[in-house]
Design an enzyme around this catalytic site. Sequence first.
Site, PDB file in Angstrom:
ATOM      1  CG  HIS A   1     -11.357   7.825  -6.056  1.00 26.50           C
ATOM      2  ND1 HIS A   1     -10.982   7.854  -4.742  1.00 26.50           N
ATOM      3  CD2 HIS A   1     -11.063   6.560  -6.473  1.00 26.50           C
ATOM      4  CE1 HIS A   1     -10.483   6.695  -4.370  1.00 26.50           C
ATOM      5  NE2 HIS A   1     -10.500   5.889  -5.407  1.00 26.50           N
TER       6      HIS A   1
ATOM      7  CG  HIS B   1     -15.154   9.753   2.742  1.00 27.23           C
ATOM      8  ND1 HIS B   1     -15.432   8.435   2.925  1.00 27.23           N
ATOM      9  CD2 HIS B   1     -13.926   9.806   2.191  1.00 27.23           C
ATOM     10  CE1 HIS B   1     -14.407   7.711   2.545  1.00 27.23           C
ATOM     11  NE2 HIS B   1     -13.477   8.502   2.087  1.00 27.23           N
TER      12      HIS B   1
ATOM     13  CG  ASP C   1      -8.666  14.024  -2.032  1.00 22.15           C
ATOM     14  OD1 ASP C   1      -9.593  13.214  -2.177  1.00 22.15           O
ATOM     15  OD2 ASP C   1      -7.466  13.729  -2.216  1.00 22.15           O
TER      16      ASP C   1
HETATM   17  C1  SDX Z   1     -11.520  10.150  -1.827  1.00 26.08           C
HETATM   18  O1  SDX Z   1     -13.963   6.000  -0.807  1.00 26.08           O
HETATM   19  C2  SDX Z   1     -12.861   6.434  -0.339  1.00 26.08           C
HETATM   20  O2  SDX Z   1     -12.407   5.993   0.663  1.00 26.08           O
HETATM   21  C3  SDX Z   1     -12.196   7.516  -1.112  1.00 26.08           C
HETATM   22  C4  SDX Z   1     -10.936   8.121  -0.490  1.00 26.08           C
HETATM   23  C5  SDX Z   1      -9.807   7.136  -0.451  1.00 26.08           C
HETATM   24  O3  SDX Z   1      -8.928   7.289   0.396  1.00 26.08           O
HETATM   25  O4  SDX Z   1      -9.782   6.241  -1.348  1.00 26.08           O
HETATM   26  O5  SDX Z   1     -11.230   8.555   0.835  1.00 26.08           O
HETATM   27  C6  SDX Z   1     -10.427   9.306  -1.299  1.00 26.08           C
HETATM   28  O6  SDX Z   1     -11.956   9.924  -2.934  1.00 26.08           O
HETATM   29  C7  SDX Z   1     -12.111  11.220  -0.957  1.00 26.08           C
HETATM   30  C8  SDX Z   1     -13.304  11.954  -1.631  1.00 26.08           C
HETATM   31  C9  SDX Z   1     -12.751  13.012  -2.582  1.00 26.08           C
HETATM   32  N1  SDX Z   1     -13.863  13.563  -3.383  1.00 26.08           N
HETATM   33  C10 SDX Z   1     -14.263  14.831  -3.204  1.00 26.08           C
HETATM   34  O7  SDX Z   1     -13.850  15.577  -2.302  1.00 26.08           O
HETATM   35  C11 SDX Z   1     -15.301  15.297  -4.211  1.00 26.08           C
HETATM   36  C12 SDX Z   1     -16.408  16.044  -3.463  1.00 26.08           C
HETATM   37  N2  SDX Z   1     -17.103  15.042  -2.636  1.00 26.08           N
HETATM   38  C13 SDX Z   1     -18.222  14.435  -3.214  1.00 26.08           C
HETATM   39  O8  SDX Z   1     -18.498  14.486  -4.566  1.00 26.08           O
HETATM   40  C14 SDX Z   1     -18.865  13.320  -2.401  1.00 26.08           C
HETATM   41  O9  SDX Z   1     -18.915  13.724  -1.089  1.00 26.08           O
HETATM   42  C15 SDX Z   1     -18.242  11.949  -2.498  1.00 26.08           C
HETATM   43  C16 SDX Z   1     -18.130  11.511  -3.898  1.00 26.08           C
HETATM   44  C17 SDX Z   1     -16.912  11.931  -1.841  1.00 26.08           C
HETATM   45  C18 SDX Z   1     -19.173  10.994  -1.738  1.00 26.08           C
HETATM   46  O10 SDX Z   1     -20.332  10.967  -2.420  1.00 26.08           O
HETATM   47  P1  SDX Z   1     -21.618  10.096  -1.947  1.00 26.08           P
HETATM   48  O11 SDX Z   1     -21.332   9.316  -0.729  1.00 26.08           O
HETATM   49  O12 SDX Z   1     -22.095   9.360  -3.141  1.00 26.08           O
HETATM   50  O13 SDX Z   1     -22.587  11.211  -1.519  1.00 26.08           O
HETATM   51  P2  SDX Z   1     -23.608  11.906  -2.501  1.00 26.08           P
HETATM   52  O14 SDX Z   1     -22.892  12.366  -3.749  1.00 26.08           O
HETATM   53  O15 SDX Z   1     -24.801  11.015  -2.669  1.00 26.08           O
HETATM   54  O16 SDX Z   1     -24.028  13.224  -1.677  1.00 26.08           O
HETATM   55  C19 SDX Z   1     -24.991  13.156  -0.607  1.00 26.08           C
HETATM   56  C20 SDX Z   1     -25.497  14.575  -0.494  1.00 26.08           C
HETATM   57  C21 SDX Z   1     -25.986  15.124  -1.827  1.00 26.08           C
HETATM   58  O17 SDX Z   1     -26.918  16.158  -1.545  1.00 26.08           O
HETATM   59  P3  SDX Z   1     -28.516  15.839  -1.733  1.00 26.08           P
HETATM   60  O18 SDX Z   1     -28.636  15.277  -3.156  1.00 26.08           O
HETATM   61  O19 SDX Z   1     -28.819  14.810  -0.666  1.00 26.08           O
HETATM   62  O20 SDX Z   1     -29.162  17.182  -1.565  1.00 26.08           O
HETATM   63  O21 SDX Z   1     -24.424  15.446  -0.110  1.00 26.08           O
HETATM   64  C22 SDX Z   1     -24.161  16.364  -1.168  1.00 26.08           C
HETATM   65  C23 SDX Z   1     -24.793  15.809  -2.429  1.00 26.08           C
HETATM   66  O22 SDX Z   1     -25.148  16.859  -3.314  1.00 26.08           O
HETATM   67  N3  SDX Z   1     -22.703  16.456  -1.288  1.00 26.08           N
HETATM   68  C24 SDX Z   1     -22.058  17.594  -1.454  1.00 26.08           C
HETATM   69  C25 SDX Z   1     -20.705  17.228  -1.463  1.00 26.08           C
HETATM   70  N4  SDX Z   1     -20.573  15.911  -1.313  1.00 26.08           N
HETATM   71  C26 SDX Z   1     -21.840  15.420  -1.214  1.00 26.08           C
HETATM   72  N5  SDX Z   1     -22.496  18.862  -1.591  1.00 26.08           N
HETATM   73  C27 SDX Z   1     -21.524  19.792  -1.750  1.00 26.08           C
HETATM   74  N6  SDX Z   1     -20.188  19.537  -1.756  1.00 26.08           N
HETATM   75  C28 SDX Z   1     -19.749  18.257  -1.626  1.00 26.08           C
HETATM   76  N7  SDX Z   1     -18.457  18.006  -1.645  1.00 26.08           N
END
Ligand code: SDX
Length: 436
Positions: free
Chosen positions: A269, A308, A364
């Site tokens: 997050h 996201h 981010d």
């Molecule tokens: C913020 O919710 C909000 O609005 C948050 C925010 C706000 O203003 O409050 O926007 C701020 O928190 C932005 C997000 C910051 N986090 C990151 O950058 C961390 C990296 N991102 C992820 O961990 C992920 O994308 C999330 C947590 C942001 C979202 O996760 P989801 O929606 O639960 O998606 P998921 O983890 O189920 O991923 C779906 C697929 C998976 O692959 P498969 O299992 O289908 O093969 O996408 C992949 C994940 O492995 N994936 C990534 C990835 N993010 C998701 N693979 C590589 N790098 C990534 N960053």
Amino acid sequence: MDKKNSLSITDNRTGRTYEVPIENDTIRAMDLRQIRVHDSDFGMMLYDPAFTNTANCKSRITYIDGERGILEYRGYPIEDLAENSTYLETAYLILNGELPSRQELEEWTYQVTHHTLLHENIKKFIDGFRHDAHPMGILISATAALSTYYPQAKSVLDIESRRLQTYRLIGKVITLAAFAYRHSRGLPYVYPCNDLSYTGNFLSMLFRMTESPYKPNPVLEHALDVLFILHADHEQNCSTNAMRSVGSSQADPYVSIAAAAAALYGPLHGGANEAVLRMLSSIGNLERVPDFIRRVKAGETRLMGFGHRVYKNYDPRARVIKRIADQVFEVTGRNPLLNIALELEKIALEDEYFIKRKLYPNVDFYSGLIYQAMGFPVDMFPVLFAIGRTVGWIAQWQEMLTDGEQKIARPRQVYLGVRQRAYVPMEKRPSTMREA
Ligand code: SDX
């Protein structure tokens, strides 16, 4: 019931059909409880781990269209507010639903400005932390500690009390953040200077080194103010959900914000901006980018700052931040890690692994590059996120408290554990240790 605006659900276990009304393109989970096999059953529930498809509130604060990359605060596009507004003006909009008149903005600015001072004892509290304590740990703890200074804040249903705590929280969060930074540097605390803007005051408390008045660089002051605008709210994100959930027990806003900031601290997050910089630094140079991308696609690591839950398109905030980065680097010099970030983005936006998963840069991905160029240490990045988000947490909290449909948050579960076991005396238990 309007048959056209309802679901007809047939339970094939019993052959019974149920009419469930549709409202705002949703159905009420409680309308499913009538679906039972036996009259003694509890009734049907929705199962939705991490609330991926569950609305837990009705809100009029922030609108996001993830597919189109749209973000609006009270109907105003984020791009317009970033271009034309200030953080305090946007904070007023988010809290009150309308842009302030000149007089309203002056009164609002006066109140927030005159609530930036902290009780002197808070300095002793912060002094108790190790020099290398993460500033988010200090901010979370000190915000909760403020709860003990304002016991009247427990009157969460009293609008005047909420208004006063709002001034205090938005006013004091920059002082707490600055004091945490100064503590980590072994520097004397700098008191608020009410002649400066909200963001200028924050920069003064962070970076003033002598008694001479601090003059913030106007480009950096504006850039940080816009970054606060971009982080101000984001509908039902993880930390806002924490704010609403803790606040639903009628806990005071200080401990509720401490809970929200704790949720924000996580690397998935608000801690992601810190994780992005650590990721870029660990990659180190352009030559190592392809191998890093390979490791991401192999599932060995994540491309922090990408992806996201809602945006399945470019995060509109990331687009604005990229523009601000150019303005900041004009003043500070270009952050060399920017080249690695741009190369990661270029590759990721063309690579099937990221395209298939709709992974784009989020808020981010670039913000940390600006923060670092402005002189902030990496562990201050989530603190900067928390400063901007404080007004969003408060606005969502007060919307929850004044929503007649809301009450204490208490989700259900699907129990799959064992039942009705008889107690086993020690002498009758297996002697070996079981796998935990
Ligand atoms: C913020 O919710 C909000 O609005 C948050 C925010 C706000 O203003 O409050 O926007 C701020 O928190 C932005 C997000 C910051 N986090 C990151 O950058 C961390 C990296 N991102 C992820 O961990 C992920 O994308 C999330 C947590 C942001 C979202 O996760 P989801 O929606 O639960 O998606 P998921 O983890 O189920 O991923 C779906 C697929 C998976 O692959 P498969 O299992 O289908 O093969 O996408 C992949 C994940 O492995 N994936 C990534 C990835 N993010 C998701 N693979 C590589 N790098 C990534 N960053």
